[in-house]
Write a protein that holds these residues in place. Structure first.
Motif, PDB file in Angstrom:
ATOM      1  N   ALA A  80       0.829  -1.209   0.000  1.00 53.69           N
ATOM      2  CA  ALA A  80       0.000   0.000   0.000  1.00 53.69           C
ATOM      3  C   ALA A  80       0.864   1.260   0.000  1.00 53.69           C
ATOM      4  O   ALA A  80       0.499   2.268  -0.626  1.00 53.69           O
ATOM      5  CB  ALA A  80      -0.945  -0.004   1.203  1.00 53.69           C
ATOM      6  N   ARG A  81       1.995   1.218   0.682  1.00 50.94           N
ATOM      7  CA  ARG A  81       2.876   2.392   0.716  1.00 50.94           C
ATOM      8  C   ARG A  81       3.505   2.679  -0.649  1.00 50.94           C
ATOM      9  O   ARG A  81       3.928   3.808  -0.913  1.00 50.94           O
ATOM     10  CB  ARG A  81       3.950   2.230   1.791  1.00 50.94           C
ATOM     11  CG  ARG A  81       3.414   2.405   3.203  1.00 50.94           C
ATOM     12  CD  ARG A  81       4.518   2.454   4.244  1.00 50.94           C
ATOM     13  NE  ARG A  81       5.243   1.207   4.377  1.00 50.94           N
ATOM     14  CZ  ARG A  81       4.877   0.184   5.170  1.00 50.94           C
ATOM     15  NH1 ARG A  81       3.771   0.266   5.888  1.00 50.94           N
ATOM     16  NH2 ARG A  81       5.617  -0.903   5.233  1.00 50.94           N
ATOM     17  N   ALA A  83       1.952   2.994  -3.337  1.00 51.72           N
ATOM     18  CA  ALA A  83       1.058   3.967  -3.976  1.00 51.72           C
ATOM     19  C   ALA A  83       1.316   5.390  -3.490  1.00 51.72           C
ATOM     20  O   ALA A  83       0.922   6.352  -4.147  1.00 51.72           O
ATOM     21  CB  ALA A  83      -0.404   3.588  -3.736  1.00 51.72           C
ATOM     22  N   THR A  84       1.975   5.527  -2.341  1.00 49.21           N
ATOM     23  CA  THR A  84       2.263   6.860  -1.809  1.00 49.21           C
ATOM     24  C   THR A  84       3.699   7.283  -2.086  1.00 49.21           C
ATOM     25  O   THR A  84       4.177   8.254  -1.516  1.00 49.21           O
ATOM     26  CB  THR A  84       1.982   6.924  -0.297  1.00 49.21           C
ATOM     27  OG1 THR A  84       2.863   6.033   0.386  1.00 49.21           O
ATOM     28  CG2 THR A  84       0.533   6.570   0.008  1.00 49.21           C
ATOM     29  N   THR A 135       4.417  -8.932  -5.386  1.00 51.36           N
ATOM     30  CA  THR A 135       4.148  -7.562  -5.838  1.00 51.36           C
ATOM     31  C   THR A 135       5.351  -6.668  -5.551  1.00 51.36           C
ATOM     32  O   THR A 135       5.763  -5.872  -6.410  1.00 51.36           O
ATOM     33  CB  THR A 135       2.882  -7.004  -5.165  1.00 51.36           C
ATOM     34  OG1 THR A 135       1.777  -7.829  -5.522  1.00 51.36           O
ATOM     35  CG2 THR A 135       2.619  -5.564  -5.579  1.00 51.36           C
ATOM     36  N   THR A 139       7.478  -4.968  -8.540  1.00 52.61           N
ATOM     37  CA  THR A 139       7.537  -3.504  -8.565  1.00 52.61           C
ATOM     38  C   THR A 139       8.987  -3.040  -8.479  1.00 52.61           C
ATOM     39  O   THR A 139       9.389  -2.112  -9.192  1.00 52.61           O
ATOM     40  CB  THR A 139       6.698  -2.908  -7.424  1.00 52.61           C
ATOM     41  OG1 THR A 139       5.353  -3.371  -7.545  1.00 52.61           O
ATOM     42  CG2 THR A 139       6.727  -1.385  -7.460  1.00 52.61           C
TER      43      THR A 139
END
Length: 192
Positions: A80-81, A83-84, A135, A139
């Motif tokens: 999730a981080r 995406a930030t 993931t 990434t």
């Protein structure tokens, strides 16, 4: 199959106390620790322990599943981080640091699970761990930071060889040696 009813608050507290005590007792005494000792460490009656976990294998499987759930939660937060703006390689390094910090107890529980033939369900938290770690790897490879030939199997090798029962200096040294092998900066790319 019908879904299980949620546990009452007191039953949920007892279950958590039992899982925590089992993790600690297995880490301290190995897979042969008795159910009576685990119940005593949890502060519950042995009958309460057996109501939650009819066999020791059930208890160890639950401890492993709980550990994998916590690992999956951490990895999913790392994803999730991304995406930030966080970099996958930074998240992988943080994951490895966290893993090393808890490795001694976790390795003991994994060893107990193997010794007792306990096996986590492949579609449960283990799948969450696999998905999140894949993931992060992909990434990082897309970012150009993680070497293109790094795979999930490589992480299994690394985590199995993690320095359990070592001090922080040894853990830091292990990371210093391992991280360059995962990165594009640490070694040349594949040759044609």
């Amino acid at each position: 199959m019908a879904s299980a009813r949620p546990l009452r608050a007191d039953a949920a507290r007892n279950r958590k106390k039992i899982l925590d005590a089992a993790r600690e007792q297995i880490a301290a005494h190995g897979p042969d620790v008795g159910m009576d000792e685990i119940a005593a460490a949890a502060g519950v009656a042995v009958g309460t322990l057996y109501r939650h976990f009819p066999a020791k294998t059930d208890l160890v499987e639950a401890v492993v599943a709980d550990w994998l759930d916590r690992l999956a939660d951490g990895l999913e937060s790392a994803v999730a981080r991304l995406a930030t703006g966080s970099r996958a390689l930074e998240e992988i390094a943080a994951f490895l640091r966290h893993f090393l910090g808890t490795a001694a107890n976790d390795m003991a529980v994994k060893a107990a699970a193997r010794a007792l033939g306990a096996d986590p369900e492949p579609d449960g938290p283990l799948q969450r761990v696999t998905t999140a770690l894949n993931t992060l790897i992909r990434t990082g490879q897309d970012d150009g930071d993680v070497h293109p030939d790094v795979t999930l199997a490589d992480f299994h090798l690394l985590l199995d060889a993690a320095p359990a029962h070592r001090d922080t200096r040894d853990n830091d040294r292990w990371l210093t040696l391992v991280l360059p092998g995962l990165t594009t900066n640490g070694r040349p790319g594949p040759t044609a």
